[in-house]
Each structure stands twice: as structure tokens, then as C-alpha cells.
Design a protein around this motif. Sequence first.
Motif, PDB file in Angstrom:
ATOM      1  N   GLY B  69       0.779  -1.238   0.000  1.00 13.90           N
ATOM      2  CA  GLY B  69       0.000   0.000   0.000  1.00 13.90           C
ATOM      3  C   GLY B  69       0.806   1.281   0.000  1.00 13.90           C
ATOM      4  N   THR B  70       2.128   1.166  -0.181  1.00 11.09           N
ATOM      5  CA  THR B  70       2.960   2.378  -0.167  1.00 11.09           C
ATOM      6  C   THR B  70       3.128   2.972  -1.559  1.00 11.09           C
ATOM      7  N   GLY B  71       2.797   2.201  -2.589  1.00 10.98           N
ATOM      8  CA  GLY B  71       3.104   2.641  -3.946  1.00 10.98           C
ATOM      9  C   GLY B  71       4.428   2.083  -4.432  1.00 10.98           C
ATOM     10  N   ALA B  72       5.138   1.328  -3.607  1.00 14.95           N
ATOM     11  CA  ALA B  72       6.321   0.607  -4.080  1.00 14.95           C
ATOM     12  C   ALA B  72       5.856  -0.328  -5.190  1.00 14.95           C
ATOM     13  N   PHE B 105      -4.699   0.894   4.472  1.00 14.17           N
ATOM     14  CA  PHE B 105      -5.373   2.195   4.428  1.00 14.17           C
ATOM     15  C   PHE B 105      -6.383   2.332   5.569  1.00 14.17           C
ATOM     16  N   THR B 210      -9.755   4.656   4.764  1.00 15.05           N
ATOM     17  CA  THR B 210      -9.563   6.019   4.241  1.00 15.05           C
ATOM     18  C   THR B 210      -8.382   6.731   4.899  1.00 15.05           C
ATOM     19  N   LYS B 211      -7.604   5.983   5.698  1.00 16.91           N
ATOM     20  CA  LYS B 211      -6.559   6.659   6.474  1.00 16.91           C
ATOM     21  C   LYS B 211      -5.238   6.801   5.733  1.00 16.91           C
ATOM     22  N   GLY B 212      -4.946   5.861   4.873  1.00 18.87           N
ATOM     23  CA  GLY B 212      -3.691   5.941   4.131  1.00 18.87           C
ATOM     24  C   GLY B 212      -2.503   5.393   4.889  1.00 18.87           C
ATOM     25  N   VAL B 213      -1.355   5.406   4.223  1.00 20.76           N
ATOM     26  CA  VAL B 213      -0.116   4.884   4.793  1.00 20.76           C
ATOM     27  C   VAL B 213       0.893   6.025   4.853  1.00 20.76           C
ATOM     28  N   ARG B 214       1.530   6.187   5.998  1.00 21.66           N
ATOM     29  CA  ARG B 214       2.470   7.283   6.190  1.00 21.66           C
ATOM     30  C   ARG B 214       3.912   6.787   6.026  1.00 21.66           C
ATOM     31  N   LEU B 215       4.672   7.455   5.200  1.00 22.12           N
ATOM     32  CA  LEU B 215       6.039   7.017   4.898  1.00 22.12           C
ATOM     33  C   LEU B 215       7.085   7.861   5.630  1.00 22.12           C
ATOM     34  N   ALA B 218       9.140  10.382   2.269  1.00 19.45           N
ATOM     35  CA  ALA B 218       8.219  10.307   1.138  1.00 19.45           C
ATOM     36  C   ALA B 218       8.770  10.933  -0.135  1.00 19.45           C
ATOM     37  N   PHE B 221      11.276   8.679  -1.667  1.00 20.05           N
ATOM     38  CA  PHE B 221      10.577   7.462  -2.061  1.00 20.05           C
ATOM     39  C   PHE B 221       9.847   7.681  -3.394  1.00 20.05           C
ATOM     40  N   ARG B 222       9.173   8.827  -3.502  1.00 19.96           N
ATOM     41  CA  ARG B 222       8.390   9.129  -4.708  1.00 19.96           C
ATOM     42  C   ARG B 222       9.300   9.237  -5.938  1.00 19.96           C
TER      43      ARG B 222
END
Lengths: 124, 613
Positions: B69-72, B105, B210-215, B218, B221-222
Amino acid sequence: MARIKIDYAKCTGCRHCEAACSLSHIEGIVNPKRSRIRVFSKGDAFYPVIAGPFTDAKCTSKVTVTVEGREFDECMLCRASCPIKPVFKEPDSGIPLKCDQCGEPADPQCVKWCASGALTLIEE
Amino acid sequence: MGNAYAGQILRVNLTKGDWKVEELDMDLVRRFIGGRGLGGKILFDEVDPNVDPLGPENKLIFVTGPLTGTGAPTGCRYMVVAKSPLTGAIGYANSGGYLGAELKFAGYDGIIFEGKSEKPVYLSIDDDEIELKPASHLWGKSSTETDELIKAELGDQWRGVDTRVSCIGPAGEKLSRIAAIMTENSAAARTGLAAVMGSKNLKAIAVRGTKGVRLADAESFRAKVAEQVDVFRDHPAYGQFGTMHVYGTAAGMALGNVAGALPTRHFSGGTFEAAEAELDPQLMRETTTVRQKGCFACPIACKRVSKTTAPGFEGHGEGPEFETLCLLGICCGVNNLQAIIKAGFICNEMGLDTISTGVTIACAMELYERGYITDAEAGCKLNFGNAESMVEMTRKIGLREGIGDILAEGAYRTAEKFGHPEVFIGAKKMEMPAHHARGLQGMGLGYATSNRGACHNSAMMSSHEFPAIGTGTVTKGKPQMVKHAQELAAVVDSCGLCLFPTGVLMQEGILLLFNEATGFNFELKELMLAGERIWNQERLFNLKAGFTKADDTVSRRMLEEPLPDGPAEGNVLRLGEMLPEYYQLRGWNEDGIPSAEKLAALGLDHVKSSNKI
């Protein structure tokens, strides 16, 4: 002016664009529910929709959209953030969201994370 | 600053019908990462390895990894862990799709299910709102019906868009030992964990978050992910014009045939006459493939949506994967593409592992051809190559109808029931996947030593071994390669990534994503040490469950009967040449028991190491 072009046929439904969008607009957080691009699906196809302007009235007339022989409730393909649709809004506050192409000049992160070629940035 | 973990574990007691939210132990995830590692550790600490896998004392653990869920790239996986009803060893199976990310999330790294519900229920998670809802009306429904009904039940179309469901089909309800947990046609398939879910009367899990994942870092990472996506986009195997994207996993068919590594007619040979004709991936693309599909955050999109139109085999659904084509097809001697795809659809609906189901049917076919199963017992002609019977058998297994009631127990128990356990092909009672153990020595060693039985993903050796150029049939160096591959796979499985992109991301890329997401700043050797720790932790569970050196093997026929065809012709699996060296490299004694020094080095020394483990 830069535009994001969407090729529905190439979209694989991976929603990497949603992750990229949220990460570029919210400090340190990946959260598709707060993304300004969302991928909807109907049948075997995926439809990325990019958030457009906010409207404070819901539609008073309904239409059906036909794309390649497939019928859609128009809400799914509509880009507006409106009172009856919970997408393109902050989940907690309800503040409407709108695509800003990640700033000026346009540098949309959803396009950068799209490996399938469904999203491309074009100049016209 | 975040660390990519949600920070909470949900513990649900199905007997009492209540739940509590527990804080994630950060010291534990530094040692076991998450996913498979964390799940295995929780299982080891909380479940007696000698419990009945289908009893209420077994626990069913759904757990994500830090990169889920991080977008990795491919960071979508969730792992299911429990004691396996198929093997009696530690059981774990992971799945892609969207549920793993959605769970993160919603604010949970994992869910531990304990006990057994009196009546069928499903768990609904909507951020902090948790509810066990009645599921009697869903019992007996197929996986896609269950998915649709739950989404309709939980709210309007927009909530439905955002809700993700993981469920069991009829096979899991009926406690089939080869049943798979399904999430939108993705399967956590192996080791029969859907039967554990069925035994607990747990039909499904529905999650909306609806909370999302905090990196942790970031920005960096992006940028890193954008760089990696650029590599994926034009990659010859994984890119938008790459073989895996265009053909799916079926792209490996010709290679498998040239290598002589296919499971032809219940592993009696290694090449298949139809592999490059009737089962050609290009033909599949032209005739049955509707489109490709990706799991959450996947730049590859190897999944297929397919449609079959052949009379008697009409259908629409997802698949087939390479393994499905090989085991429901080649292993059963079936060359009818549409029949194989149809059988795959049925497996998805029933919630069955296509690998185990294919091998079990093939095993029954061999028993039938040898005269150990009669026409009356089979209820049909069950000869190799009989496409109609193969398809019918998948349905019968799912519903436990007729001989399907026996086959639902898996190939080992089927062979045993008909008096010929030697016909079974696999390891630790789990059916062998579509990579021949005789032509691929490292793969064979991987099967023999895998903690969950014959598993091709515990050590991804098939990509390193090609009998056609001689690398598959040598044993020298393989123990070291297998050990490393096992530890890398443990890391990947624990991070929440898919195994496919490891050849693109490389260990360094995974380490970078892991560090930027978590902020742990591990060195590569620390991450790989965690992989070794996870492997040994699983081994300790199995030793306590009564497994010994004698179980580190594969079916005798792989060791004694030479492969009759292909470039690896004449080979048997030479396990004896590799196993002692493997034990030595692992720091285990000659009986395969980890030494006290090894356990201390891995920080597992609170567990007594003795021959009596």
C-alpha cells in the motif's frame, strides 16, 4: 497548454496513479481516497477519471453515456466533485479536490508512475 | 514521521464474537519485517505446532508487509499464515489484488483470527468500525457471488467501489485441503488455508480504509519509484511491450518445453507435444485473452481476463496463469486450451488452488490408468488427456461430489486412499508445481527443503536453471544458490512485494524502498539476515510439529526414475549430493536441526535447540 491524455484501453487498473497523486499532494501519505485521479471499473474495462471542478448542486437530469457499446451511469465518468458523490473529496472534511497537474509547469506524478502508458502528458 | 506500518493489529475472537486492537510491536517488525515473517513469528509464539489445523486452536493470520500500500512497485501483497491442513507444517500463502493495501489504508497491519464462530460470519472493517456480520446467506456462494453480494450489502455504489473483499468459496467451506482464499480472482492458494478459514466459519473479510499509509522519507521514495517505473515501462520482460505484460505468465511455456521442465502427464515426462502449438501464448492472446490486469501498484500487469467460447467450456473470468495451464493442462495430458481456462474459472469460483487441484486430478488419472481407480469409482473415464473429465473433476472437487470428495483432500491422501501413496508427486504432502525437480536440481532441493512443502516460490530457482544449457542438471553450487534464494524470497514475502519484479528492483532496490518507507536504515546484510531469521523460525515450527530430516525430500520417483525426455533426459534429482552441504551452509547439524550458535546469531536462542525440539 499541457493536458493529461487517458488511453482507457491501456489502463490495467493497478491504481498506481492514485498512490502517486496522494503522495504528491499530502505530506508523506499514500491514500487513494484522497487522490485527484480515481480508477473506476465497469465490466472488463478500467476508467481513470481526473477530478474536475467542484459543483455545489447535484445533477437534476440524468443521462446515460455509451462508450464502445457499454452503458454508463454518467456519474462514473463525470469529473465533478458534487454533493452526492463521495469521491474527489477529503474523506474527513468533505473539502473538494481538483487536479492541479502537480503545479506550474505541469508535472503530474500520476503520469510518472503509470507504467502501462494509459496516462501521458501532451502539449497542445 | 511515519514508518510505513499502520501500527495496529486487529485480533478477532470468533468464539466470543469480539475483537480488540493491539499495538504493533516495532521491535518484532525490525526482526521479522512483516508479512510472512511476522505472521510466522506470531503463529510460532501463539499456536502449539501440534494442534489440529482444522480445530479452533489453530489461528488464521492475515498480515501485510511494510511496503504493502505504499506505492512501491508491486507493493500489494497480503500473506495468510496458519498451520496447514494439507502439510501439517507451517502454512503460508500470499495474494495480490487490492485487499492488502486496503487493510493498510484502514489502519491495520494484520488481523489474527482465533477460535471458531458458531455460525457463518464475515468481518467488515470500515476504518475504526468493525463488525462481525452474519454470513449464512453467503454460505455456498461462489467467490465472485460472495464478492458482489457483500459489496451490495455494505452500501451504495461509491462505497462498493472502495470496498475490497477476500473470501472462501464452497471448497473452503467444505474443508478441502487444497482450497484457496480468493480476493477478486486473485488467490492465496497454497497449503489449503481456505479450509482453516472454513473451519472457523469465517466466510469473508470486507475492508474499506480512508486513512492511508504514512512514509518515513516520502519525497525521496516518490522520486525513486518514478525512476523504477521508468525502468519497468520499457523492460523487455516486464514493460508495456514486455512478454509478461503482453502474454502473462504463460509467456514461460515455450521455455519450459525447451528446458524439458514441464510436468507432462503427472510428471512422467518433461516435454509436451502441444506446448508450443495448442497452448501457445500467442494463440491464447488471439483467441481467449480479453485484456491484461494489474494488482495494486503493479507496473507489470501479468493477470489475464479471458473468455472461452468452445462448446461445453463457455465462460468468462480471470486466468490462466502458467501454473494453471501446466497443471490443469499438461500435467493432466490435456491440450485443449479452452477446457483448461474453463477449469481455471471453476477453480476461482470454488476457491481452489489450481496447482494442487491440477496435480490431484493428474494423480487420480495415473491411478485410473494403472487400474487402481475403477470406472465406477471415478464416475467417468479418467484417462490422461480427457478434457471433459478434467473440467468436471474441478467442479466435483469444489463441491465434494462423488470421487471429488476424496480428491478434495489433495493428491497425497487420494493416492493413499486408493492404496498407492507412491504415485503422489510432491513434498511434505503438498503437490509439486510445474517445474520439474529432475531437470532442475536446485528447484528440487528447494522443493525438498521448503518449509511449506513443494513450493516453487520459496526459492525462485527456475529463473537460474536451464537444462538446455546445462545449468539445471548440475548440483555444484546449488545449495548456496538455494539458501540465498530462500532468504531473498522470505524478505520479499515479508515486505509485501510480489516475487516477479525482484529481477528488476534487485536486492538493492528493495532495500532502498524498504529504508525510505520505514526509515529503518538497514544495511543489505541486516535485511538478508532477517530473511535467514524468518527461514529458521519457520523451520523451528516444523521441527516442533514433528518434522524431521526424513521430510526434507520429494516423492521417491523424482529420486529414482530417470527423466525420459528433453535436454535433462536420464536425470534424477540428486538430493544426496546437495542436502548435507545445504545443512552445513545453514548452520544446521546433520539431522537438519539449527545449532545453538546459529540460533544465537539470529536472535532465536530463547528457543531450546535439542533433538527433541
